[in-house]
Design a protein around this motif. Structure first.
Motif, PDB file in Angstrom:
ATOM      1  N   MET A  10     -21.751 -41.453 -48.378  1.00 15.82           N
ATOM      2  CA  MET A  10     -20.861 -40.120 -48.351  1.00 15.82           C
ATOM      3  C   MET A  10     -19.563 -40.550 -47.865  1.00 15.82           C
ATOM      4  O   MET A  10     -19.472 -40.992 -46.665  1.00 15.82           O
ATOM      5  N   ALA A  11     -18.630 -40.516 -48.646  1.00 13.87           N
ATOM      6  CA  ALA A  11     -17.204 -40.690 -48.099  1.00 13.87           C
ATOM      7  C   ALA A  11     -16.759 -39.770 -47.172  1.00 13.87           C
ATOM      8  O   ALA A  11     -17.125 -38.394 -47.376  1.00 13.87           O
ATOM      9  N   PRO A  12     -15.967 -40.186 -46.321  1.00 14.26           N
ATOM     10  CA  PRO A  12     -15.400 -39.027 -45.284  1.00 14.26           C
ATOM     11  C   PRO A  12     -14.367 -38.099 -45.950  1.00 14.26           C
ATOM     12  O   PRO A  12     -13.550 -38.632 -46.698  1.00 14.26           O
ATOM     13  N   GLU A  13     -14.511 -36.841 -45.411  1.00 13.07           N
ATOM     14  CA  GLU A  13     -13.299 -35.952 -45.830  1.00 13.07           C
ATOM     15  C   GLU A  13     -12.242 -36.363 -45.483  1.00 13.07           C
ATOM     16  O   GLU A  13     -11.996 -37.049 -44.327  1.00 13.07           O
ATOM     17  N   GLU A  14     -11.009 -35.712 -45.680  1.00 15.21           N
ATOM     18  CA  GLU A  14      -9.665 -35.860 -45.034  1.00 15.21           C
ATOM     19  C   GLU A  14      -9.575 -34.786 -44.043  1.00 15.21           C
ATOM     20  O   GLU A  14     -10.134 -33.736 -44.048  1.00 15.21           O
ATOM     21  N   ALA A  15      -8.704 -35.292 -42.872  1.00 13.59           N
ATOM     22  CA  ALA A  15      -8.549 -34.567 -41.855  1.00 13.59           C
ATOM     23  C   ALA A  15      -7.401 -33.598 -41.789  1.00 13.59           C
ATOM     24  O   ALA A  15      -6.957 -33.304 -40.934  1.00 13.59           O
ATOM     25  N   SER A  16      -6.751 -33.225 -43.050  1.00 13.25           N
ATOM     26  CA  SER A  16      -5.731 -32.280 -43.176  1.00 13.25           C
ATOM     27  C   SER A  16      -6.216 -31.605 -44.550  1.00 13.25           C
ATOM     28  O   SER A  16      -6.626 -31.871 -45.266  1.00 13.25           O
ATOM     29  N   THR A  17      -5.444 -30.486 -44.413  1.00  7.70           N
ATOM     30  CA  THR A  17      -5.768 -29.532 -45.548  1.00  7.70           C
ATOM     31  C   THR A  17      -4.432 -28.875 -45.751  1.00  7.70           C
ATOM     32  O   THR A  17      -3.478 -28.512 -45.226  1.00  7.70           O
ATOM     33  N   ALA A  18      -4.180 -28.854 -47.285  1.00  9.81           N
ATOM     34  CA  ALA A  18      -2.830 -28.398 -47.734  1.00  9.81           C
ATOM     35  C   ALA A  18      -2.749 -26.798 -47.678  1.00  9.81           C
ATOM     36  O   ALA A  18      -3.673 -26.258 -47.879  1.00  9.81           O
ATOM     37  N   THR A  19      -1.650 -26.418 -47.260  1.00 13.09           N
ATOM     38  CA  THR A  19      -1.365 -24.952 -47.212  1.00 13.09           C
ATOM     39  C   THR A  19      -0.009 -24.584 -47.622  1.00 13.09           C
ATOM     40  O   THR A  19       0.732 -25.574 -48.216  1.00 13.09           O
ATOM     41  N   THR A  20       0.218 -23.299 -47.670  1.00 14.31           N
ATOM     42  CA  THR A  20       1.559 -23.017 -48.379  1.00 14.31           C
ATOM     43  C   THR A  20       2.558 -23.649 -47.233  1.00 14.31           C
ATOM     44  O   THR A  20       3.841 -23.761 -48.114  1.00 14.31           O
ATOM     45  N   GLY A  21       2.556 -23.907 -46.241  1.00  8.71           N
ATOM     46  CA  GLY A  21       3.268 -24.478 -45.292  1.00  8.71           C
ATOM     47  C   GLY A  21       3.377 -26.104 -45.249  1.00  8.71           C
ATOM     48  O   GLY A  21       4.144 -26.471 -44.475  1.00  8.71           O
ATOM     49  N   GLY A  22       2.512 -26.740 -46.051  1.00  8.66           N
ATOM     50  CA  GLY A  22       2.473 -28.054 -46.104  1.00  8.66           C
ATOM     51  C   GLY A  22       1.037 -28.480 -45.515  1.00  8.66           C
ATOM     52  O   GLY A  22       0.297 -27.481 -45.016  1.00  8.66           O
ATOM     53  N   PRO A  23       0.809 -29.778 -45.319  1.00 10.63           N
ATOM     54  CA  PRO A  23      -0.326 -30.327 -44.865  1.00 10.63           C
ATOM     55  C   PRO A  23      -0.382 -29.571 -43.402  1.00 10.63           C
ATOM     56  O   PRO A  23       0.274 -29.859 -42.484  1.00 10.63           O
ATOM     57  N   ARG A  24      -1.638 -29.382 -42.947  1.00  6.54           N
ATOM     58  CA  ARG A  24      -2.212 -28.662 -41.673  1.00  6.54           C
ATOM     59  C   ARG A  24      -3.122 -29.783 -41.337  1.00  6.54           C
ATOM     60  O   ARG A  24      -4.371 -29.891 -41.734  1.00  6.54           O
ATOM     61  N   ARG A  25      -2.866 -30.613 -39.905  1.00  3.32           N
ATOM     62  CA  ARG A  25      -3.822 -31.490 -39.666  1.00  3.32           C
ATOM     63  C   ARG A  25      -4.843 -30.933 -38.752  1.00  3.32           C
ATOM     64  O   ARG A  25      -4.506 -30.122 -37.876  1.00  3.32           O
ATOM     65  N   ARG A  26      -6.034 -31.247 -39.182  1.00  2.00           N
ATOM     66  CA  ARG A  26      -7.043 -30.815 -37.800  1.00  2.00           C
ATOM     67  C   ARG A  26      -6.897 -31.583 -36.531  1.00  2.00           C
ATOM     68  O   ARG A  26      -6.864 -32.685 -36.714  1.00  2.00           O
ATOM     69  N   ARG A  27      -7.295 -30.733 -35.655  1.00  2.00           N
ATOM     70  CA  ARG A  27      -7.038 -31.420 -34.392  1.00  2.00           C
ATOM     71  C   ARG A  27      -8.368 -31.631 -33.497  1.00  2.00           C
ATOM     72  O   ARG A  27      -9.172 -30.774 -33.521  1.00  2.00           O
ATOM     73  N   VAL A  28      -8.079 -32.709 -33.105  1.00  2.00           N
ATOM     74  CA  VAL A  28      -9.285 -33.331 -31.872  1.00  2.00           C
ATOM     75  C   VAL A  28      -8.959 -33.098 -30.677  1.00  2.00           C
ATOM     76  O   VAL A  28      -7.800 -33.629 -30.228  1.00  2.00           O
ATOM     77  N   LEU A  29      -9.697 -32.304 -29.607  1.00  2.00           N
ATOM     78  CA  LEU A  29      -9.010 -32.568 -28.308  1.00  2.00           C
ATOM     79  C   LEU A  29     -10.126 -33.518 -27.738  1.00  2.00           C
ATOM     80  O   LEU A  29     -11.279 -33.591 -28.041  1.00  2.00           O
ATOM     81  N   VAL A  30      -9.628 -34.186 -26.513  1.00  2.00           N
ATOM     82  CA  VAL A  30     -10.495 -35.217 -26.004  1.00  2.00           C
ATOM     83  C   VAL A  30     -10.034 -35.166 -24.291  1.00  2.00           C
ATOM     84  O   VAL A  30      -8.778 -34.529 -23.870  1.00  2.00           O
ATOM     85  N   PHE A  31     -11.170 -35.380 -23.501  1.00  2.00           N
ATOM     86  CA  PHE A  31     -10.967 -35.043 -22.038  1.00  2.00           C
ATOM     87  C   PHE A  31     -11.745 -36.187 -21.404  1.00  2.00           C
ATOM     88  O   PHE A  31     -13.138 -36.069 -21.317  1.00  2.00           O
TER      89      PHE A  31
END
Length: 464
Positions: A1-22
């Motif tokens: 299964m191919a990995p999905e893209e980590a950004s999504t197109a919106t009316t304001g342009g591509p929106r990157r999904r964010r990972v928090l790390v600690f």
């Protein structure tokens, strides 16, 4: 299964999904966390790093990441004993709880913040902070920076106590086999300590890590299938319902830049260029382990008497104020180099290095195996005893110098055995085979590449 893209197109342009790390703020834990962050950033995720003031990372080395410092109120200086290290981990959890809650809430409440955040990847020793994230609606994944075999030891600790393996009451118990966790002996277990107080502290630490993993939305391990197939299968069985992602060796698969807390002396690479192939013994006892002045002197004279060329990364503070013995420099002049800290991954990949004397921390053991370099292990605490047992008895790619006071004659014999004997050459061949398996795991279509794809898809599925 191919990995999905980590950004999504919106009316304001591509929106990157964010990972928090600690990460927990020790070198051996910071490196793998930044390597995971590098993997995810390479797959299109934005990354925000929460971190303590203690051992804070340098944001200038990672300009693509956002950094959020979390006050910890802890004194400078690393803990020097097992009990102090465990209590330090508990203190980090407690002191960071409220400020992390405030800073996470501020990030989520910023415009678009909650919509962007997919999850928090936290060190498994940060249970309290993972609970804070879940309370605010952020899914959590746990990163364990040790082996799958080590985590099985974590999970088995209550059973081991029930069956009388722990706590250890007599020296004679130490070499008894742990039949439920082969090839471990009692001395190789995590909770073997010098006092009942330390035993209780370590058992609490392990139980909290197991809870952190068991209540998470996923478990990330720095290992690969060909190295730990049986232990990974057992871990999946014991963690039914928690997906497990073996994405190692992280130092090979991740594009992340160095996150070393210590300045690296890169001149040692030029020195290695002038040495014969597979002739140099590389010595490093890690970023946290310590040794007595007596052990340092015995180690030094054992190496000197072996007449073997060596590169020694002698971390400041390793021997609690002691220095190399008088006369060592003159005795080894022309065939040895001592530096404060070295770029270890590059050193172990260098053709001149033919052996690695290590404390046996998992990062070092994995780097040695991936470099095809046989190991001489002198474990100090924690998972190091179990790692040394695997190096010697499962991988058959090294020698363990177990416990007790170091003695220069034993060191000399072990170095000669590793570097110059037929048996040592056979270990070197097995280490090179491990390196080949690691290369296959991270190659296109390899098991770890596939696991990274699954991890990316899993994180995307958590994003609302």
């Amino acid at each position: 299964m191919a990995p999905e893209e980590a950004s999504t197109a919106t009316t304001g342009g591509p929106r990157r999904r964010r990972v928090l790390v600690f990460p927990i703020p020790y070198q051996g834990h910071i490196n793998p966390m930044f390597q995971v962050a590098g993997l995810l950033q390479d797959r299109g995720f934005a990354v925000t790093v929460f971190h303590t003031h203690f051992n804070a990372p340098d944001p200038s080395r990672h300009p693509a990441y956002d950094f959020v410092p979390v006050p910890d109120g802890l004194p400078a200086g690393s803990p020097g004993t097992v009990a102090a290290t465990v209590e330090h981990i508990f203190a980090i959890n407690g002191s960071c709880e409220a400020p992390f809650r405030e800073r996470l809430a501020a990030l989520l409440e910023a415009p678009g913040g909650r919509d962007e955040v997919a999850c928090l990847v936290a060190d498994a020793h940060l249970l309290t902070l993972m609970d804070v994230a879940r309370q605010q609606g952020v899914p959590t994944l746990a990163l364990r920076t040790g082996s799958a075999a080590c985590f099985r030891n974590f999970m088995a600790t209550p059973m081991l106590c029930d069956k009388g393996y722990l706590p250890v009451s007599a020296e004679s118990q130490l070499d008894a086999p742990v039949r439920e966790l082969p090839p471990y002996r009692v001395r190789d277990l995590m909770a073997v300590t010098s006092s009942r107080h330390e035993h209780d502290l370590v058992c609490k630490l392990l139980a909290r890590a197991v809870e952190a993993v068991s209540t998470s939305a996923g478990f990330i391990l720095n290992t690969f299938d060909a190295l730990e197939a049986d232990d990974l299968a057992a871990t999946r069985r014991d963690l039914a319902g928690v997906p497990v992602f073996e994405v190692g060796p992280l130092h090979k698969i991740s594009p992340a830049s160095s996150s070393s807390l210590l300045p690296q002396d890169r001149s040692c690479l030029d020195w290695l260029d002038a040495q014969a192939p597979a002739s140099v013994l590389y010595i490093s006892f890690g970023s946290l382990a310590s040794m007595s002045g007596e052990d340092l002197a015995e180690a030094a004279w054992g190496v000197a008497n072996s007449r073997q060329p060596f590169l020694w990364a002698l971390r400041p503070g390793l021997a609690r104020g002691a220095a190399l013995p008088d006369g060592f420099g003159a005795e080894t002049e022309g065939r040895g180099l001592v530096v404060g800290w070295a770029p270890q991954e590059e050193v172990l990949a260098h053709g001149a290095v033919g052996g690695f004397w290590t404390h046996g921390g998992w990062n070092s053991a994995l780097e040695g195996a991936c470099g095809g370099v046989p190991m001489l292990c002198r474990p100090c605490f924690g998972d190091q005893m179990g790692n040394a047992r695997y190096v010697e008895h499962v991988w058959r790619a090294g020698i363990a110098l177990d416990g007790g006071v170091l003695e220069r004659g034993a060191v000399e014999r072990a170095v000669r055995r590793l570097m110059r004997s037929e048996e040592g050459e056979e270990m070197r061949g097995r280490a090179r085979e491990l390196g080949s398996r690691a290369a296959e795991a991270i190659a296109e279509g390899g098991s770890s590449r596939h696991s990274v794809d699954k991890l990316v898809n899993h994180i995307m599925s958590l994003w609302k």
